[in-house]
Design an enzyme around this catalytic site. Sequence first.
Site, short mmCIF file in Angstrom:
data_model
loop_
_atom_site.label_atom_id
_atom_site.label_comp_id
_atom_site.label_asym_id
_atom_site.label_seq_id
_atom_site.Cartn_x
_atom_site.Cartn_y
_atom_site.Cartn_z
CE LYS A 1 33.26 33.27 34.03
NZ LYS A 1 33.58 33.80 35.23
CD GLU B 1 36.62 31.61 36.09
OE1 GLU B 1 36.79 32.16 37.26
OE2 GLU B 1 36.65 32.23 35.05
CG ASN C 1 32.17 37.23 33.74
OD1 ASN C 1 31.98 37.24 35.10
ND2 ASN C 1 33.03 36.45 33.21
CG PHE D 1 30.80 44.69 40.35
CD1 PHE D 1 31.53 44.51 39.38
CD2 PHE D 1 30.76 43.69 41.35
CE1 PHE D 1 32.73 43.52 39.19
CE2 PHE D 1 31.58 42.71 41.21
CZ PHE D 1 32.70 42.74 40.33
CG LEU E 1 38.13 30.98 40.36
CD1 LEU E 1 39.57 30.39 40.05
CD2 LEU E 1 37.77 30.83 41.89
N GLY F 1 34.30 54.87 37.55
CA GLY F 1 35.68 54.92 37.20
C GLY F 1 36.01 55.11 35.87
CB THR G 1 34.65 31.66 30.41
OG1 THR G 1 34.78 31.81 31.51
CG2 THR G 1 33.56 32.43 29.89
CB CYS H 1 36.65 37.97 32.69
SG CYS H 1 37.73 36.69 33.52
#
Length: 443
Positions: free
Chosen positions: A205, A152, A209, A250, A154, A254, A122, A261
Amino acid sequence: MKNIAVIGTGYVGLVTGTCFAELGNQVICVDTDTAKIATLKKGQIPFYEPGLSDLVNRNVSAGRLTFTDQSADGIRASEVIFIAVGTPTADDGHADLTYVRQAAHDIAAYLNGPTLVVNKSTVPVETGDLVASIIRERCVERHQVSVVSNPEFLREGSAVNDFMLPDRIVIGVSDDESEAFMRDLYAPLNASIIVTDVRTAEMIKYTANAFLATKISFINEIAHICDEVGADVTNVVIGAGTDKRIGIAFMNPGLGFGGSCFPKDVLALIKIAHRYDLTPKILDSVLDVNRRQIHRVCRRIEQQLGSIEGLRIGLLGLAFKPNTDDVRESPAVALARALLELGAQITAHDPVAIHSARRVLRDSVNYVESSYEATNDADAVVLATDWNEYKNLDLSIVRKLMRGSLLVDGRNIYDPEKVLAAGLQYIGIGRGVPLNGSKICVS
């Protein structure tokens, strides 16, 4: 079959290399950490990732996957080289590209033929240009080299499945030959492939995120409002999230987001914006809300119990999420530190992350081997990581073991009615609804 080198054997590099080997390619994983390579050669995985150990050992036995600490061996033997090194946060908040630059230098030094270089790390926009310029300037012999961006997606805890069954594959290329090679490489996955230019792929990417982190901070802020107005955020999420334009993914209130990331990438995107004299107010707020979340929980515990100093707190979970031993930027660890600063004594349990947590919390916390042991003689118990084994705890046993009666549900995994029925007090995140004639304690 392709001959592939993967530089870097962290989460992304090891999963990527192993899965490409599983698809029938010849893969060499390269890392300058000689101890890590020695561990991998013994068949030991340096981190916890479900399913990865068996996959590594199977492909090593088949001769498709090897490991080396010699960059030259991997680079010279491969037609495509993946850069999958870490890009930690630098002191100024930007992504630190030290390891990316070193990988590019190594590629330039040992290149011996036409090669495709793929940025899997990243990285900020324009890193593809940086890698290409380093190789071009440092390469002793002139070889045809194309640099591709292949971000990615992942998730720790489900990385193997995410690689083998991807939502999409993004490739940023500058020529038709590179596109054709990458399409052929990923063809066995039969996945949707999105082709862009290199800079757009790099931006995709960070955008993904940052948006997911935004959803988490957004719903945590909604949860704060729910606490004040007496609404239950779990039903709010269902009611709003079933709108297909919104979705419930998402949208889980919490303790906030953590890991390697989201915090790093949101901050890096902010720094990219600053570089162009932009003020990313939403992104700034995403990090601010996330930072405040731990303090809100601590304040609600104090409001319920009074001073925390000297109290014994049982902490369930230390990893930043279930199915990983990663404690980087873990909200559970941040909460432990905050409670320790307030004078609490902490007894903590985690199914797999105790070893990792011990490296950062050291002996400031008492680590135990079972979830029930963490609740023993506790004045309060805090659920910090929603591991499956915590979801079905016998709350009547928890109540008998505890000295106090406060259960703090930091991931909203418990039914408040069942908690109260077991004789416990309940603090959730945004669960501000009347129950049995009394208002539930909320954070």
